[in-house]
Scaffold this motif. Structure first.
Motif: not given
Length: 328
Positions: A14-15, A17-18, A21, A53, A208, A218, A222, A226
């Motif tokens: 997940i982070d 993916a952050m 991005a 992603l 967030a 996007t 996210l 999360s």
């Protein structure tokens, strides 16, 4: 505007993916490759997530599958309570998604790109360091050809958390401590962005949600992936938000002034009760002879401008993704 050539070594996550991005939105980034490694899931899962992603965020970059096990130890047990069984929050985003990575093995890709662009490539590694260690085995001379190696890994004793897998070990390092020690002691320029600063870089629930509003689909994606990740932090650490570990490392590449630094030699402990611990012998401090002597001096983040990191993340994502449509 001059761009920085980046190889992003990652285990989405997940982070991760952050962070991806952010890299896709950062106008100064030229992404040469995504190289995947086991970590937040098996390498088949992390590779599929990387492929997904890049398409979802509209990032045109090849993906290379990397190591599936550590150099010496058995593969770590997955931790679906952190990132979900699919690595992206189990929201169903990956249902039916199929794509294939490039044929070249990730460590070989790393060597080839550093050789192609001597002195220009920044290696940004936010997972276990196995691919980098294998690249060093393939071609030790790349240490003199890379621009910088920025890693999300380790904990050095300044921040609120000295370990997130054991009392002293950070996850990326303990997942392959032998690779970490090989990479951290190699003669190339390293900047380690560890738990000392990443556990202070908190994306609150409110922030967030605001990104979900200002950074288009996007930002909303996210936010959605999360929710379970944030719940873990709320239950364990008592705050409404989540640590942006990999984001902090990505921002450090482009905004180094947002961090304060220490210098010294670094080792990773490879066995025993402290396996996975990172040890920094700071410059100017005298000790009896030990396993930290005669090693290259590296850079470790010890302080962070949290508001600066959050502002940079929000600004880059909102500017780039606001109003954009999903690519898949």
């Amino acid at each position: 505007m001059s761009k920085m050539k980046i190889i992003f070594d990652t285990d989405p996550g997940i982070d991760d993916a952050m962070a991806l991005a952010y890299l896709g939105a950062q106008p100064r980034a030229e992404l040469l490759a995504l190289t995947t490694v086991f970590g937040n899931g098996g390498v088949d899962i992390t590779t599929r997530n990387a492929l997904y992603l890049t398409q979802r965020f509209g990032i045109d970059v090849p993906v290379y599958r990397g190591a599936h096990t550590p150099l010496v130890l058995p593969a770590p047990t997955p931790a679906p309570h952190v990132h979900g069984y699919d690595g992206l929050g189990d929201i169903g985003a990956l249902d039916g998604f199929v794509a294939e990575p490039q044929a070249t093995f990730a460590p070989q890709c790393i060597v080839e790109l550093i050789r192609e662009y001597p002195g220009e490539v920044t290696l940004l590694a936010v997972g276990p360091l196995t691919n980098l260690a294998l690249a060093l085995e393939l071609d030790p001379e790349i240490t003199g050809l890379v621009k910088e190696v920025v890693i999300m890994g380790g904990a050095f004793g300044w921040g609120p958390r000295r370990g997130n897998v054991s009392p002293v070990a950070e996850a990326n390092v303990i997942n392959d401590p032998h690779a970490a020690d090989k990479v951290l002691t190699a003669n190339w320029p390293i900047r380690a962005v560890g738990l000392d600063v990443t556990t202070q870089s908190i994306l609150s629930t409110a922030a967030a949600r605001e990104l979900g509003r200002t950074a288009g689909e996007t930002g909303q994606f996210l936010f959605d992936i999360s929710r379970g990740y944030e719940k873990l932090y709320t239950q364990r650490d008592g705050f409404a938000g989540c640590a942006m570990h990999d984001v902090a490392a990505a921002i450090a590449v482009f905004e180094p002034h947002l961090f304060g630094y220490a210098r010294g030699t670094i080792r990773a402990v490879t066995d025993g009760i402290a396996i996975g611990q990172t040890i920094l012998k700071e410059e100017g401090r005298s000790f009896p002879p030990g396993p930290w002597d005669d090693l290259p001096v590296q850079t470790v983040c010890r302080e962070v401008d949290v508001e600066g990191v959050l502002s940079a993340y929000h600004s880059v994502l909102s500017t780039h993704y606001g109003g954009l449509k999903t690519a898949v």
